[in-house]
Design a protein around this motif. Structure first.
Motif, short mmCIF file in Angstrom:
data_model
loop_
_atom_site.label_atom_id
_atom_site.label_comp_id
_atom_site.label_asym_id
_atom_site.label_seq_id
_atom_site.Cartn_x
_atom_site.Cartn_y
_atom_site.Cartn_z
N ARG A 348 0.82 -1.21 0.00
CA ARG A 348 0.00 0.00 0.00
C ARG A 348 0.86 1.26 0.00
NH1 ARG A 348 -4.55 -2.18 4.34
NH2 ARG A 348 -6.14 -2.71 2.77
N LEU A 349 1.94 1.25 0.78
CA LEU A 349 2.81 2.43 0.82
C LEU A 349 3.48 2.66 -0.54
CD1 LEU A 349 4.47 2.00 4.34
CD2 LEU A 349 2.64 3.56 3.68
N CYS A 350 3.79 1.56 -1.22
CA CYS A 350 4.35 1.71 -2.56
C CYS A 350 3.31 2.25 -3.54
CB CYS A 350 4.88 0.36 -3.07
SG CYS A 350 6.39 -0.18 -2.24
N LEU A 351 2.06 1.85 -3.36
CA LEU A 351 0.99 2.40 -4.19
C LEU A 351 0.85 3.90 -3.96
CD1 LEU A 351 -1.77 -0.38 -3.85
CD2 LEU A 351 -0.38 0.14 -5.87
N TRP A 356 4.81 1.09 -8.76
CA TRP A 356 3.92 -0.02 -9.13
C TRP A 356 4.62 -1.37 -9.07
CZ3 TRP A 356 0.19 2.96 -8.40
CH2 TRP A 356 0.05 4.20 -9.01
N GLY A 357 5.86 -1.45 -9.53
CA GLY A 357 6.55 -2.73 -9.54
C GLY A 357 6.79 -3.26 -8.13
N LYS A 358 7.31 -2.39 -7.26
CA LYS A 358 7.54 -2.81 -5.87
C LYS A 358 6.22 -3.16 -5.18
CE LYS A 358 10.57 -1.01 -3.21
NZ LYS A 358 11.37 -0.11 -2.36
N ALA A 359 5.18 -2.39 -5.46
CA ALA A 359 3.88 -2.67 -4.87
C ALA A 359 3.39 -4.06 -5.26
CB ALA A 359 2.87 -1.60 -5.30
N GLN A 360 3.54 -4.41 -6.56
CA GLN A 360 3.10 -5.73 -7.01
C GLN A 360 3.91 -6.83 -6.33
OE1 GLN A 360 3.15 -6.20 -11.25
NE2 GLN A 360 2.24 -8.26 -11.18
N ASP A 361 5.22 -6.63 -6.21
CA ASP A 361 6.06 -7.66 -5.57
C ASP A 361 5.65 -7.87 -4.11
OD1 ASP A 361 7.45 -7.95 -7.92
OD2 ASP A 361 9.10 -6.60 -7.32
N LEU A 382 -4.44 -2.86 -8.63
CA LEU A 382 -3.17 -2.58 -9.30
C LEU A 382 -3.12 -3.25 -10.68
CD1 LEU A 382 -0.30 -1.45 -9.36
CD2 LEU A 382 0.44 -3.48 -8.06
N GLN A 383 -3.62 -4.50 -10.76
CA GLN A 383 -3.60 -5.21 -12.04
C GLN A 383 -4.50 -4.53 -13.05
OE1 GLN A 383 -1.61 -7.68 -12.94
NE2 GLN A 383 -0.65 -7.68 -10.91
N ALA A 384 -5.64 -4.01 -12.57
CA ALA A 384 -6.53 -3.29 -13.48
C ALA A 384 -5.86 -2.03 -14.00
CB ALA A 384 -7.84 -2.95 -12.77
N ASN A 393 -9.86 -9.38 -12.46
CA ASN A 393 -11.17 -9.97 -12.17
C ASN A 393 -11.03 -11.24 -11.34
OD1 ASN A 393 -12.54 -7.99 -13.57
ND2 ASN A 393 -12.46 -9.11 -15.53
N SER A 394 -10.02 -12.02 -11.63
CA SER A 394 -9.79 -13.26 -10.87
C SER A 394 -9.51 -12.95 -9.39
CB SER A 394 -8.63 -14.03 -11.49
OG SER A 394 -8.31 -15.16 -10.71
N LEU A 395 -8.70 -11.93 -9.15
CA LEU A 395 -8.38 -11.55 -7.77
C LEU A 395 -9.60 -10.97 -7.05
CD1 LEU A 395 -4.87 -9.97 -8.38
CD2 LEU A 395 -5.35 -11.99 -6.97
N TYR A 396 -10.41 -10.19 -7.77
CA TYR A 396 -11.63 -9.67 -7.16
C TYR A 396 -12.55 -10.82 -6.73
CZ TYR A 396 -11.23 -4.62 -7.90
OH TYR A 396 -10.86 -3.29 -7.82
N GLN A 397 -12.69 -11.81 -7.61
CA GLN A 397 -13.54 -12.96 -7.30
C GLN A 397 -12.99 -13.72 -6.09
OE1 GLN A 397 -16.46 -13.98 -8.55
NE2 GLN A 397 -16.52 -12.19 -9.91
N GLU A 398 -11.69 -13.91 -6.06
CA GLU A 398 -11.09 -14.60 -4.91
C GLU A 398 -11.30 -13.82 -3.62
OE1 GLU A 398 -6.76 -16.31 -3.35
OE2 GLU A 398 -6.92 -15.30 -5.29
N GLY A 399 -11.16 -12.49 -3.70
CA GLY A 399 -11.38 -11.67 -2.51
C GLY A 399 -12.80 -11.77 -2.00
N LEU A 400 -13.77 -11.79 -2.93
CA LEU A 400 -15.18 -11.93 -2.53
C LEU A 400 -15.44 -13.28 -1.87
CD1 LEU A 400 -17.00 -10.29 -5.57
CD2 LEU A 400 -16.82 -9.39 -3.25
#
Length: 416
Positions: A348-351, A356-361, A382-384, A393-400
């Motif tokens: 989140r702090l990287c966002l 973006w790269g460090k945030a994804q890692d 971030l992926q969007a 979309n896959s991550l959103y579904q998993e989160g739900l």
């Protein structure tokens, strides 16, 4: 008197027997002489005839008293309004009434306990039981009337009656009336532990945190609570005070911020080191827009007292110096390299800093240690943004799905 009568009789008999044994004189040969003359009355007899007359008179008096006593006792047995029957009625009514009160038969308990109270010289317990029964029946006026009667009959029991009255008022939701009753009792009995305990419960119920904090010294002084319970109550009171102070009144966030800061400054140094209270204060600062102040509070605190809940909150804050904030969090990673919450915070702090790269890692690393719905959501956003909509979309579904499992929400019925 009975002892005196018997003593006189024994003395007379002993004297007669002694005169016959030691002097060898038959009693009949020494009759003696007794003369009683009063105005027109004249009585003459021998000594032994006089003694015999006294004995007969005493016997008649004794038999008369015995007959009168038996007559009175039999009259008590036969008279339904006698004291004996009255005591028996009180005993039976009280036994039956308290049994019915314990069994929840309120109407019958009320009737029997009122009956016992009306006939008893010490009616306090009966009136209190009857008042409880009337309260359970919703007959609040009758309940208060019974308590007033108890006070009239036994004014020395004012404290006991007032404590029950306040308890019943509180149960009815009459918080202001209960508070007034207890404050009067506290003025008259300032150190009574039950008065203090009931005030404590009332302040908790009404969430009057300032009043509760003012009551804590008396609770501690009178040892009304154990040390652990008192500490927990103090923590709860300060938590409530901070939450209450952080609520803007009339939309004035700046005034709420001042009240919040004043409440925090009023706390002790030991309380400033309690993670839960620190978390409440920092969150209230964030809600009021003072994120920089919250970040400056959490950064040194987490350096000395690492706490996962505070670490997660730290990632939601935007401090004055984002690079310094990120650097501090990365320093904690050396001691906690597998902490999924800390990795989420770093992402989140990287966002915030648009790294973006460090945030994804960091977010991907967090998911390897714990599949958390917040992490899935942050990474999906971030992926969007990076253009990978399928992964998003896959991550959103998993989160739900993860959130749904945590909330234990039942599955929706299948549509036909």
């Amino acid at each position: 008197m009975k002892r005196i009568y018997w003593l006189l009789l024994i003395l007379v008999l002993v004297a007669g027997v002694a005169s016959w044994m030691f002097f060898g004189l038959p009693l009949a040969e020494h009759k003696g002489y007794v003369l009683i003359a009063f105005q027109g009355f004249r009585y003459e007899s021998s000594v032994w005839a006089f003694v015999a007359a006294l004995l007969v008179l005493w016997l008649l008096v004794y038999l008369l008293r015995l007959s009168l006593r038996l007559l009175v006792a039999s009259g008590g047995l036969l008279n339904p309004w006698s004291r004996l029957h009255s005591r028996r009625r009180v005993r039976l009514a009280s036994e039956q009434g308290f049994l019915e009160l314990a069994e929840g038969r309120w109407a019958r308990a009320l009737r029997h306990l009122k009956q016992a109270a009306d006939s008893s010289p010490q009616p306090l317990s009966y009136y209190l039981g009857a008042a409880r029964a009337a309260h359970q029946l919703g007959q609040y006026e009758d309940c208060d009337g019974l308590l007033e009667q108890a006070l009239d009959r036994q004014p020395q029991a004012e404290l006991a009656i007032a404590l029950l009255h306040a308890e019943l008022q509180q149960a009815r939701g009459q918080s202001e009336a209960a508070l007034e009753t207890l404050q009067v009792m506290r003025a008259r009995h300032p150190h009574h532990h039950l008065v203090l305990r009931q005030l404590q419960q009332l302040y908790l119920q009404t969430e009057d945190w300032s009043a509760l904090l003012g009551l804590l010294p008396d609770l501690q002084k009178e040892k009304s609570l154990g040390n652990a319970e008192l500490s927990e109550l103090e923590r709860q009171a300060w938590r409530g005070r901070l939450l209450q102070a952080g609520q803007p009144v009339g939309g004035d966030a700046q005034a709420a911020l001042v009240l919040l800061q004043q409440a925090w400054q009023a706390m002790s140094g030991a309380q400033h080191k309690q993670p839960e209270l620190v978390a409440v204060y920092a969150e209230q600062l964030r809600q009021l827009g003072a994120e920089a102040e919250a970040e400056e509070l959490l950064r040194p605190f987490l350096k000395q007292h690492y706490d996962i809940a505070l670490v997660r909150l730290y990632g939601l804050l935007r401090g004055r110096d984002l690079s310094r904030q990120l650097q501090a969090a990365e320093g904690w990673l050396k001691q906690h390299p597998e902490d999924a919450g800390l990795l989420l915070t770093l992402g989140r702090l990287c966002l915030h800093s648009q790294l973006w790269g460090k945030a994804q890692d960091y977010l991907e690393s967090s998911l390897t240690f714990q599949r958390h719905p917040e992490t899935c959501t942050e990474l999906a956003r971030l992926q969007a943004q990076l253009g990978d909509l399928e992964r998003s979309n896959s991550l959103y579904q998993e989160g739900l799905i993860l959130l749904d499992s945590r909330l234990c929400t039942p599955a929706l019925p299948a549509t036909t």
